[in-house]
Scaffold this motif. Structure first.
Motif, mmCIF file in Angstrom:
data_model
loop_
_atom_site.group_PDB
_atom_site.id
_atom_site.type_symbol
_atom_site.label_atom_id
_atom_site.label_comp_id
_atom_site.label_asym_id
_atom_site.label_seq_id
_atom_site.Cartn_x
_atom_site.Cartn_y
_atom_site.Cartn_z
ATOM 1 N N GLN A 4 38.533 188.392 19.547
ATOM 2 C CA GLN A 4 39.839 188.042 18.997
ATOM 3 C C GLN A 4 39.716 187.597 17.548
ATOM 4 N N ALA A 11 52.016 186.051 11.776
ATOM 5 C CA ALA A 11 52.172 185.684 13.179
ATOM 6 C C ALA A 11 53.645 185.568 13.536
ATOM 7 N N SER A 59 49.773 171.889 16.676
ATOM 8 C CA SER A 59 49.041 173.049 16.188
ATOM 9 C C SER A 59 49.139 173.202 14.674
ATOM 10 N N LEU A 121 46.558 182.070 24.949
ATOM 11 C CA LEU A 121 47.147 182.371 23.641
ATOM 12 C C LEU A 121 46.778 181.245 22.694
ATOM 13 N N ILE A 123 47.353 179.167 19.389
ATOM 14 C CA ILE A 123 48.470 178.837 18.493
ATOM 15 C C ILE A 123 47.948 178.038 17.305
ATOM 16 N N ARG A 127 52.406 179.086 15.612
ATOM 17 C CA ARG A 127 52.541 180.522 15.818
ATOM 18 C C ARG A 127 51.281 181.081 16.475
ATOM 19 N N PRO A 128 51.384 182.226 17.145
ATOM 20 C CA PRO A 128 50.175 182.844 17.706
ATOM 21 C C PRO A 128 49.207 183.240 16.591
ATOM 22 N N THR A 130 46.163 184.769 17.571
ATOM 23 C CA THR A 130 45.438 185.907 18.135
ATOM 24 C C THR A 130 46.404 186.692 19.009
ATOM 25 N N GLN A 131 45.973 187.855 19.431
ATOM 26 C CA GLN A 131 46.705 188.570 20.462
ATOM 27 C C GLN A 131 46.556 187.815 21.780
ATOM 28 N N PRO A 132 47.501 187.947 22.714
ATOM 29 C CA PRO A 132 47.327 187.324 24.029
ATOM 30 C C PRO A 132 46.041 187.809 24.685
#
Length: 319
Positions: A4, A11, A59, A121, A123, A127-128, A130-132
Motif C-alpha cells: 500500500q 484523497a 488523524s 483503511l 486515514i 482522509r484515506p 491508502t486504498q482499502p
C-alpha cells in the motif's frame, strides 16, 4: 496482503461523515458502543457514533488505521482487529488502531460504503491515505504493512504521534505548547530537514543517530530511506524505466528504478529487480548490485517477511 503506497494528496474527503458527538442517524441502534477486541492497548479505540468525529480529527496529527470487523459475519475479523491493535502499540503512537464493529454501528460502515468485512483503511488528515485493504491477514503481514507505512511517514517528514490511552475522553495527538505536533526529540532534526526538503541534511542527521547507537533500528531505517530520497532527487520515473529496459545490466539504471519502486511502495518489485541483476552480473557490478540490495533490506527491516524472502532469493542468485 497487497502493498500500500502511502499518499496524502488526492484523497477522498470524509468530512461528510463527521457528526456532532452523540448524534446518531435515524434507525441507528441505541447504545452504539462497539465490543472492540482491542482492549488493553495504549493506542487503540473502539469506534461508535459519539467518538467517530474525534477519531477523524486525531488523524490530523498521525495516521489512524480503521479496522472494520464483525463477530457475526466474519469471526476471523475479530483476530484481525486484535492484531492491528497489538501492532499499533509497537509503534509508540505513530498509529492509532480504531476498530469498528459493523454489527454494533452499521451506520458508519454504510456511510463509508464498506463493501465487506474484514477491511482496513488508513486515514491521515481526515482522509484515506491508502486504498482499502480487504480480508484477514496474519500478524506478520500486518507488521510488514505498518513498517512500510512508517518508512513513508519518515520519508515525508510526518512526525506526529498519538497520546497513549487518549480515548475515553477527547482524543488528540501529542502536541506542544504552540499546538503543533510534538516531535520525538531523537529524530526531530532529521524529520524537520525532511519536512523542509533538505534531504542532504536529513541524511547527515540520521547518520549521526546511527553512528551514536547502531542498535537504533528506527534511525537506521530512516537513514536508509533518506538515502533513497537523496539518490532519487530529480529523477523522472518514466525516463528511468526506459533507461533500465534499454540497459538491463546497467547497475546505475537498475538501482535507480529499484529506489523509485521503494518510494512508490513496490518493495518486492525493487528486491526482485536487484536479485535478477545480481544473478546476471559478475565482479564489481555484482558487488555493487548486492550492496545496494542490502541497503534496501536495511530500509525495510530485517524482520520483515519480504526481506527474509529477498535474502533467500539473493542467496540463490549468488550461489
Amino acid at each position: 496482503m497487497t502493498q500500500q503506497p502511502f499518499s496524502r494528496p488526492g484523497a477522498i474527503d470524509l468530512s461528510a461523515l463527521k457528526r456532532p458527538a452523540g448524534a446518531a442517524p435515524a434507525g441507528a441502534p441505541a447504545g452504539g458502543a462497539s465490543s472492540a477486541p482491542a482492549g488493553g492497548s495504549a493506542y487503540s479505540v473502539a469506534i461508535d457514533e459519539a467518538n467517530f468525529q474525534t477519531v477523524l480529527e486525531a488523524s490530523m496529527t498521525a495516521p489512524v488505521v480503521l479496522v472494520f470487523h464483525s463477530p457475526s459475519q466474519s469471526p476471523e475479523s475479530e483476530q484481525l482487529a486484535r492484531d492491528v491493535a497489538t501492532v499499533a502499540d509497537e509503534y509508540d503512537g505513530r498509529f492509532l488502531a480504531a476498530t469498528i464493529d459493523v454489527d454494533a454501528v452499521p451506520q458508519i460502515a454504510q456511510a463509508m460504503q464498506i463493501p465487506q468485512v474484514p477491511l482496513m483503511l488508513v486515514i491521515l488528515d481526515g482522509r484515506p491515505a491508502t486504498q482499502p485493504i480487504p480480508g484477514a491477514a496474519p500478524i506478520d503481514d500486518i507488521r510488514a504493512l505498518f513498517n512500510q507505512l512508517a518508512q513513508q511517514l519518515t520519508a515525508q517528514g510526518i512526525a506526529g504521534r498519538h497520546q497513549p490511552n487518549a480515548f475515553g475522553g477527547a482524543a488528540a495527538g501529542e502536541v506542544g505548547e504552540d499546538g503543533e505536533p510534538e516531535l520525538d526529540p531523537r529524530y526531530a532534526p532529521a524529520q524537520e530537514a525532511l519536512a523542509a526538503g533538505d534531504i542532504d541534511a536529513a541524511v547527515a542527521e540520521y547518520q549521526k543517530l546511527a553512528d551514536a547507537n547502531p542498535a537504533d533500528h528506527e534511525a537506521a531505517a530512516g537513514l536508509a530511506m533518506a538515502k533513497v530520497l537523496q539518490r532519487t532527487q530529480g529523477a523522472d520515473l518514466n525516463a528511468a524505466r526506459a533507461a533500465a529496459a534499454a540497459n538491463p545490466d546497467d547497475v546505475d539504471a537498475q538501482t535507480l528504478v529499484a529506489d523509485l519502486d521503494m518510494l512508490g511502495g513496490h518493495v518486492e518489485d525493487a528486491f526482485a529487480r536487484l536479485v535478477e541483476l545480481v544473478r546476471r552480473t559478475a565482479g564489481k557490478d555484482r558487488d555493487r548490485a548486492r550492496e545496494h540490495l542490502l541497503g534496501l533490506f536495511g530500509a525495510v527491516g530485517n524482520d520483515d517477511p519480504r526481506v527474509l524472502k529477498g535474502r533467500q532469493a539473493l542467496a540463490s542468485a549468488l550461489f
